[in-house]
Design an enzyme around this catalytic site. Structure first.
Site, PDB file in Angstrom:
ATOM      1  N   THR A 175       0.838  -1.220   0.000  1.00 46.50           N
ATOM      2  CA  THR A 175       0.000   0.000   0.000  1.00 46.50           C
ATOM      3  C   THR A 175       0.865   1.260   0.000  1.00 46.50           C
ATOM      4  O   THR A 175       1.976   1.247   0.531  1.00 46.50           O
ATOM      5  CB  THR A 175      -0.886  -0.022   1.268  1.00 46.50           C
ATOM      6  OG1 THR A 175      -1.919  -0.969   1.054  1.00 46.50           O
ATOM      7  CG2 THR A 175      -1.499   1.314   1.592  1.00 46.50           C
ATOM      8  N   VAL A 204     -13.949  -2.800   3.097  1.00 43.24           N
ATOM      9  CA  VAL A 204     -13.250  -1.511   3.018  1.00 43.24           C
ATOM     10  C   VAL A 204     -12.313  -1.419   4.220  1.00 43.24           C
ATOM     11  O   VAL A 204     -12.718  -1.700   5.351  1.00 43.24           O
ATOM     12  CB  VAL A 204     -14.250  -0.331   3.026  1.00 43.24           C
ATOM     13  CG1 VAL A 204     -13.515   1.001   3.045  1.00 43.24           C
ATOM     14  CG2 VAL A 204     -15.172  -0.407   1.813  1.00 43.24           C
ATOM     15  N   GLY A 205     -11.074  -1.038   3.972  1.00 44.35           N
ATOM     16  CA  GLY A 205     -10.102  -0.910   5.055  1.00 44.35           C
ATOM     17  C   GLY A 205     -10.031   0.509   5.588  1.00 44.35           C
ATOM     18  O   GLY A 205     -10.962   1.310   5.427  1.00 44.35           O
ATOM     19  N   ASP A 206      -8.924   0.823   6.215  1.00 48.96           N
ATOM     20  CA  ASP A 206      -8.743   2.148   6.819  1.00 48.96           C
ATOM     21  C   ASP A 206      -8.361   3.225   5.807  1.00 48.96           C
ATOM     22  O   ASP A 206      -8.607   4.406   6.023  1.00 48.96           O
ATOM     23  CB  ASP A 206      -7.629   2.070   7.876  1.00 48.96           C
ATOM     24  CG  ASP A 206      -6.289   1.667   7.248  1.00 48.96           C
ATOM     25  OD1 ASP A 206      -6.274   0.688   6.456  1.00 48.96           O
ATOM     26  OD2 ASP A 206      -5.273   2.328   7.513  1.00 48.96           O
ATOM     27  N   GLY A 229      -6.007  -2.845   8.067  1.00 49.56           N
ATOM     28  CA  GLY A 229      -6.961  -1.747   8.122  1.00 49.56           C
ATOM     29  C   GLY A 229      -7.921  -1.840   9.289  1.00 49.56           C
ATOM     30  O   GLY A 229      -8.285  -0.825   9.890  1.00 49.56           O
TER      31      GLY A 229
HETATM   32  N1  ASP Z   1      -4.332  -0.603   5.233  1.00 44.45           N
HETATM   33  C1  ASP Z   1      -4.637  -1.340   4.027  1.00 44.45           C
HETATM   34  C2  ASP Z   1      -5.981  -2.005   4.180  1.00 44.45           C
HETATM   35  O1  ASP Z   1      -6.238  -2.565   5.219  1.00 44.45           O
HETATM   36  C3  ASP Z   1      -3.624  -2.378   3.676  1.00 44.45           C
HETATM   37  C4  ASP Z   1      -2.165  -1.943   3.726  1.00 44.45           C
HETATM   38  O2  ASP Z   1      -1.851  -0.888   4.269  1.00 44.45           O
HETATM   39  O3  ASP Z   1      -1.302  -2.662   3.185  1.00 44.45           O
HETATM   40  O4  ASP Z   1      -6.722  -2.023   3.231  1.00 44.45           O
END
Ligand code: ASP
Length: 306
Positions: A175, A204-206, A229
């Site tokens: 990411t 949906v993540g953070d 996330g």
């Molecule tokens: N934070 C991202 C999510 O959970 C994944 C990542 O940071 O690699 O979608």
């Protein structure tokens, strides 16, 4: 400051691979420096840096996004302006090369903060975004990574290795995020991701959630997070970092230490963040083994680490 994701990154075993990551960070940081030196805004700089990272299949965003349980790409992205607290965010978008650009148009051209799925796609059409074909995202590496995760019914961070995901040790992407302070003193932050490997359809993540995976406020800091996330959502980490500065008067480094401690103790959270505070100090912290990131502090040397 930019990051290319957190995780174990044990897979980066040879020097050539490490150099490739660091070189990618360096090129993007130089681009950001150029924009800011020419008087560009922090918002412009973070959007452009994030878009460049989205175009690099090395990272889990845009072209290099990981695949969900259906073997498809669903991306999330958000951008925030620290001067106005305006933000734009998209979640669950498909077939868009640069979700961060779509998030910026949500910020600039809509009366909303967040658009999701089909609604975000229609908004993209309305604003002339080209739809790229599925094969743009389906790289052999991504398909192999997904097949392993799907077979074992596992989800994981893109960078995870044997320890966390025994069958995903060859993964090598992550990411992305960018934070900047411009010559007018304005802060901005951007985060973009394909999410976690083999995630549930619609998850949906953070990353696109203002206050969880991204935050910017000129009076405190600009933050971009990476990691699991769900952990960051549960403690609203980006806004928590801003609040530590807002309500305690802490400077960036102390706030970063308190913030990462909070993530660990509250939810045993896995991941990290990059942050520039209102004084332009670059800070970062992570609970994972590594986090690919780099920065240029007060117009000085470019530093890249993982
Ligand atoms: N934070 C991202 C999510 O959970 C994944 C990542 O940071 O690699 O979608």
């Amino acid at each position: 400051m930019v990051h290319g994701g957190a995780g174990a990154l044990d897979n980066v075993t040879n020097e050539a691979e490490a150099v490739r990551y660091l070189e990618a960070m360096r090129v993007v940081l130089d681009h950001g420096r150029h924009i800011l030196e020419l008087g560009g805004s922090a918002l412009e700089a973070v959007e452009q840096c994030a878009a460049l990272l989205e175009d690099d299949p090395l990272f889990n965003a845009g072209a290099g996004s990981v695949l969900n349980e259906e073997g498809r790409v669903e991306m999330d992205a958000a951008i925030m302006c620290g001067q106005t607290l305006n933000a734009g965010s998209v979640a669950g978008v498909r077939n868009i090369a640069n979700p961060i650009q779509l998030a910026r148009v949500v910020l600039a051209e809509s009366e909303h903060v967040m658009l999701i799925g089909e609604g975000a796609m229609r908004f993209a059409d309305l604003h002339g975004f080209e739809r790229v074909a599925d094969h743009y995202f389906l790289t052999p590496d991504r398909i192999a990574q997904w097949e392993k995760a799907h077979r074992d019914h596992r989800m994981g961070l893109d960078h995870d290795c044997e320890e966390q995901m025994p069958d995903l040790r060859n993964d090598k992407f992550g990411t992305i995020g960018a934070v900047a302070k411009d010559s007018k003193g304005n802060l901005a932050a951007a985060t973009s991701t394909g999410g976690i490997v083999n995630k549930r359809f619609g998850r949906v993540g953070d990353s696109p959630i203002v206050g969880a995976g991204v935050y910017a406020d000129n009076s405190t800091c600009a933050v971009s997070c990476t990691g699991f996330g769900e952990d960051f959502l549960r403690v609203a980490l980006a806004k928590t970092l801003s609040d530590i500065i807002e309500f305690t008067g802490a400077e960036g480094k102390a706030a970063a230490e308190r913030g990462i401690d909070y993530l660990s103790t509250k939810v045993n959270g896995r991941g990290g963040f990059i942050m520039i505070d209102h004084d332009g100090r670059c800070c970062s912290a992570f609970t994972t083994k590594r986090m690919i990131h780099g920065w240029i502090e007060r117009g000085g040397e470019t530093v890249c680490r993982f």
